[in-house]
Design a protein around this motif. Structure first.
Motif, PDB file in Angstrom:
ATOM      1  N   ASN A 207       0.796  -1.180   0.035  1.00  0.00           N
ATOM      2  CA  ASN A 207       0.044   0.004   0.093  1.00  0.00           C
ATOM      3  C   ASN A 207       0.868   1.373  -0.139  1.00  0.00           C
ATOM      4  O   ASN A 207       2.197   1.244   0.110  1.00  0.00           O
ATOM      5  N   TYR A 208       0.339   2.351  -0.116  1.00  0.00           N
ATOM      6  CA  TYR A 208       0.947   3.743  -0.274  1.00  0.00           C
ATOM      7  C   TYR A 208       1.597   3.843   1.200  1.00  0.00           C
ATOM      8  O   TYR A 208       1.135   3.253   2.273  1.00  0.00           O
ATOM      9  N   THR A 209       2.519   4.931   1.287  1.00  0.00           N
ATOM     10  CA  THR A 209       3.197   5.139   2.427  1.00  0.00           C
ATOM     11  C   THR A 209       3.105   6.800   2.607  1.00  0.00           C
ATOM     12  O   THR A 209       3.685   7.376   1.856  1.00  0.00           O
ATOM     13  N   ASN A 210       2.511   7.430   3.636  1.00  0.00           N
ATOM     14  CA  ASN A 210       2.305   8.847   3.713  1.00  0.00           C
ATOM     15  C   ASN A 210       3.202   9.233   4.991  1.00  0.00           C
ATOM     16  O   ASN A 210       2.758   8.912   6.450  1.00  0.00           O
ATOM     17  N   VAL A 211       4.451   9.632   5.151  1.00  0.00           N
ATOM     18  CA  VAL A 211       5.056  10.529   6.020  1.00  0.00           C
ATOM     19  C   VAL A 211       5.213  11.837   6.004  1.00  0.00           C
ATOM     20  O   VAL A 211       5.876  12.560   6.720  1.00  0.00           O
ATOM     21  N   GLY A 212       4.214  12.532   5.078  1.00  0.00           N
ATOM     22  CA  GLY A 212       4.406  13.975   4.854  1.00  0.00           C
ATOM     23  C   GLY A 212       3.265  14.735   5.573  1.00  0.00           C
ATOM     24  O   GLY A 212       3.257  15.960   5.481  1.00  0.00           O
ATOM     25  N   GLY A 213       2.609  14.015   6.506  1.00  0.00           N
ATOM     26  CA  GLY A 213       1.537  14.816   7.096  1.00  0.00           C
ATOM     27  C   GLY A 213      -0.004  14.750   6.807  1.00  0.00           C
ATOM     28  O   GLY A 213      -0.264  13.895   5.984  1.00  0.00           O
ATOM     29  N   THR A 214      -0.750  15.293   7.471  1.00  0.00           N
ATOM     30  CA  THR A 214      -2.297  15.052   7.306  1.00  0.00           C
ATOM     31  C   THR A 214      -2.865  15.806   6.202  1.00  0.00           C
ATOM     32  O   THR A 214      -3.881  15.585   5.880  1.00  0.00           O
ATOM     33  N   THR A 215      -1.886  16.882   5.457  1.00  0.00           N
ATOM     34  CA  THR A 215      -2.539  17.621   4.671  1.00  0.00           C
ATOM     35  C   THR A 215      -2.594  16.703   3.352  1.00  0.00           C
ATOM     36  O   THR A 215      -3.317  17.219   2.314  1.00  0.00           O
ATOM     37  N   ASN A 216      -1.960  15.606   3.221  1.00  0.00           N
ATOM     38  CA  ASN A 216      -2.011  14.836   2.047  1.00  0.00           C
ATOM     39  C   ASN A 216      -3.288  13.987   2.162  1.00  0.00           C
ATOM     40  O   ASN A 216      -3.471  13.329   2.977  1.00  0.00           O
ATOM     41  N   SER A 217      -3.760  13.807   0.758  1.00  0.00           N
ATOM     42  CA  SER A 217      -5.370  12.990   0.931  1.00  0.00           C
ATOM     43  C   SER A 217      -4.952  11.789  -0.049  1.00  0.00           C
ATOM     44  O   SER A 217      -4.263  11.889  -0.923  1.00  0.00           O
ATOM     45  N   PHE A 218      -5.578  10.650   0.494  1.00  0.00           N
ATOM     46  CA  PHE A 218      -5.480   9.519  -0.162  1.00  0.00           C
ATOM     47  C   PHE A 218      -7.019   8.831  -0.303  1.00  0.00           C
ATOM     48  O   PHE A 218      -7.607   8.589   0.584  1.00  0.00           O
ATOM     49  N   ILE A 219      -7.445   8.978  -1.654  1.00  0.00           N
ATOM     50  CA  ILE A 219      -8.956   8.866  -1.706  1.00  0.00           C
ATOM     51  C   ILE A 219      -9.132   7.886  -2.868  1.00  0.00           C
ATOM     52  O   ILE A 219      -8.542   7.806  -3.982  1.00  0.00           O
ATOM     53  N   SER A 220     -10.060   6.840  -2.592  1.00  0.00           N
ATOM     54  CA  SER A 220     -10.355   5.686  -3.581  1.00  0.00           C
ATOM     55  C   SER A 220      -9.317   5.044  -4.134  1.00  0.00           C
ATOM     56  O   SER A 220      -9.630   4.710  -5.459  1.00  0.00           O
ATOM     57  N   ASN A 221      -8.467   4.926  -3.422  1.00  0.00           N
ATOM     58  CA  ASN A 221      -7.216   4.094  -3.882  1.00  0.00           C
ATOM     59  C   ASN A 221      -7.545   2.476  -3.628  1.00  0.00           C
ATOM     60  O   ASN A 221      -8.172   2.237  -2.850  1.00  0.00           O
ATOM     61  N   LYS A 222      -7.050   1.503  -4.207  1.00  0.00           N
ATOM     62  CA  LYS A 222      -7.574   0.061  -4.318  1.00  0.00           C
ATOM     63  C   LYS A 222      -5.955  -0.530  -4.012  1.00  0.00           C
ATOM     64  O   LYS A 222      -4.970  -0.509  -4.622  1.00  0.00           O
ATOM     65  N   TYR A 223      -5.976  -1.226  -2.921  1.00  0.00           N
ATOM     66  CA  TYR A 223      -4.687  -2.176  -2.519  1.00  0.00           C
ATOM     67  C   TYR A 223      -5.283  -3.617  -2.523  1.00  0.00           C
ATOM     68  O   TYR A 223      -6.099  -3.892  -1.728  1.00  0.00           O
ATOM     69  N   SER A 224      -4.347  -4.456  -2.947  1.00  0.00           N
ATOM     70  CA  SER A 224      -4.451  -5.914  -2.670  1.00  0.00           C
ATOM     71  C   SER A 224      -2.883  -6.636  -2.682  1.00  0.00           C
ATOM     72  O   SER A 224      -1.853  -6.056  -2.877  1.00  0.00           O
TER      73      SER A 224
END
Length: 232
Positions: free
Chosen positions: A215-232
């Motif tokens: 899956n994605y990794t976000n260490v840039g903070g809460t202002t980054n948005s991750f919407i409707s991505n699909k992970y398997s």
């Protein structure tokens, strides 16, 4: 201004402005770029394989390098930067670029100018497929495989869309970029590997991506948005 370049395996070499003989073909391509006016122009690479042993330098604004699709192949020697563009409004499209062997310093395409465009490319066997240091750039319909980092965004307000990546998309600085509708396959699941990795960068949007393996990794903070991505 449009300059056409052929190589030994091109079908229409008699109608071209420049001819590559299969050895150090970047020299001919650089000569063609030098022949463009200071305001830029277009370099068309006909179908065939171009052997690149040194850097192709784009040192003018508004330059386009365009191939004929995957039938235009830039076969690069290890340890070089295949194309290095330092001016704005650079476009590279419709070609395939690969390295003969993997090397820890090889880069397919580096661009530091703003408002660049990378489209319809097949990039492989380098540390970076695309290293985009200029903002407001577009990366679209790029297939990137067997690179350590397929696409790196080191600047603000870029768009990466409809790409197929078998390694990571890295967003490190600038902010305000959009990563959307991409397919990312990550065949290694260790903590040091990633599909989409966002760090030290804010207000980025990652939407409608398909990620397989990690899956994605976000260490840039809460202002980054991750919407409707699909992970398997």
């Amino acid at each position: 201004t449009t300059i056409t370049i052929a190589c030994g395996t091109s079908k229409h070499m008699l109608t071209t402005d420049y001819y590559c003989n299969g050895t150090n073909d970047q020299t001919v391509i650089n000569n063609a770029i030098s022949a463009l006016p200071s305001t830029g122009g277009k370099i068309v690479l006909l179908e065939g394989t171009y052997n690149i042993s040194g850097q192709i330098n784009v040192n003018k604004p508004n330059v386009t390098i365009c191939g004929m699709g995957n039938s235009t192949v830039l076969n690069c020697k290890q340890g070089i930067w295949g194309i290095a563009a330092t001016q704005p409004n650079f476009t590279v499209a419709n070609l395939k670029m690969t390295f003969d062997t993997y090397n820890s310093t090889s880069i397919c395409i580096y661009a530091s100018g703003s408002r660049c465009k990378f489209e319809n490319l097949d990039l492989s066997n380098a540390v970076y497929g695309i290293n985009c240091g200029g903002g407001h750039s577009i990366i679209h319909n790029v297939t990137a495989t067997d690179n350590n980092i397929n696409i790196h965004l080191g600047s603000a307000y870029n768009i990466v869309s409809d790409c197929y990546s078998e390694d990571g998309i890295l967003v490190t600085s600038g902010g305000g970029s959009k990563v959307a509708d991409n397919i990312i396959i990550r065949d290694s699941y260790s903590d040091s590997q990633y599909s989409i990795y966002v760090t030290s960068s804010a207000y980025n949007s990652c939407t409608d991506n398909v990620m397989i393996g990690k899956n994605y990794t976000n260490v840039g903070g809460t202002t980054n948005s991750f919407i409707s991505n699909k992970y398997s």
